[in-house]
Write an enzyme that holds these catalytic residues in place. Structure first.
Site, short mmCIF file in Angstrom:
data_model
loop_
_atom_site.label_atom_id
_atom_site.label_comp_id
_atom_site.label_asym_id
_atom_site.label_seq_id
_atom_site.Cartn_x
_atom_site.Cartn_y
_atom_site.Cartn_z
N ASP A 200 0.89 -1.17 0.00
CA ASP A 200 0.00 0.00 0.00
C ASP A 200 0.93 1.22 0.00
O ASP A 200 1.10 1.88 1.00
CB ASP A 200 -0.95 -0.01 1.20
CG ASP A 200 -0.25 -0.10 2.53
OD1 ASP A 200 0.91 -0.58 2.59
OD2 ASP A 200 -0.85 0.33 3.54
N ASP B 161 6.77 2.11 2.44
CA ASP B 161 6.81 1.02 1.47
C ASP B 161 7.69 1.39 0.27
O ASP B 161 8.26 0.50 -0.37
CB ASP B 161 5.41 0.66 0.99
CG ASP B 161 4.65 -0.18 2.01
OD1 ASP B 161 5.06 -0.19 3.19
OD2 ASP B 161 3.66 -0.81 1.63
N ILE C 177 3.62 -6.32 2.49
CA ILE C 177 3.89 -5.16 3.35
C ILE C 177 2.70 -4.21 3.37
O ILE C 177 2.84 -3.00 3.55
CB ILE C 177 5.19 -4.43 2.92
CG1 ILE C 177 5.15 -3.99 1.45
CG2 ILE C 177 6.40 -5.33 3.17
CD1 ILE C 177 6.34 -3.13 1.04
#
Ligand SMILES: [Ca+2]
Length: 155
Positions: free
Chosen positions: A9, A14, A126
């Site tokens: 996301d 990330d 993740i």
């Protein structure tokens, strides 16, 4: 080089993970789950992050589920722009890059890619685990063909 699919996301945290993975693994694709910020912004953040690395081979991006499988009290989940900034990248706003997301749904990509490479594709999860859950629900037979599932988080 190890083959992976990253389910993300994509916001700033990330983005760093994706950059690191692109440097160290053969990233077969990046799939997007609803989570940190507005879904379409997550897609743009992933595409932008990939372009930064100027990969020799295209790293495709696939849209997955925008909403959680379950909610308890709310219609959907809450995004956290208050943490990641308005665009998820610490208030930095980047121009759209040339690469666009693929047409195929993320979970179909995961299923197809794993089946085409049995025992070779690890999943780096993740984000909220919606895409992973739905891929395994749609085709549980892929479980035996996924050597490793690495999870950071798990909402
Ligand atoms: Ca994340």
């Amino acid at each position: 080089m190890r083959k992976v699919i990253i389910d993300t996301d994509t916001a700033g945290d990330d983005a760093i993970a994706v950059l690191t993975a692109l440097h160290n693994f053969k990233v077969e694709g990046v799939t997007i789950a609803g989570g940190n910020v507005a879904f379409e912004q997550e897609v743009e953040n992933a595409l932008y992050t990939i372009q930064l690395t100027n990969p020799k081979e295209k790293v495709p991006v696939y849209k997955g589920y925008e909403e959680p499988v379950l909610t308890y009290t709310k219609k959907s989940h809450e995004t956290v722009e208050n943490i990641h900034g308005d665009y998820g990248m610490g208030d930095a706003k980047f121009e759209k890059v040339e690469q666009r997301p693929e047409e195929q749904h993320a979970i179909d990509f995961i299923i197809e890619k794993v089946k085409a490479n049995p025992g070779e594709i690890s999943l780096l999860a993740i984000a909220p685990l919606t895409n992973i859950a739905m891929a395994l629900k749609k085709d549980p037979s892929i479980i035996k063909d996924i050597p490793h599932l690495y999870i950071m988080g798990g909402n």
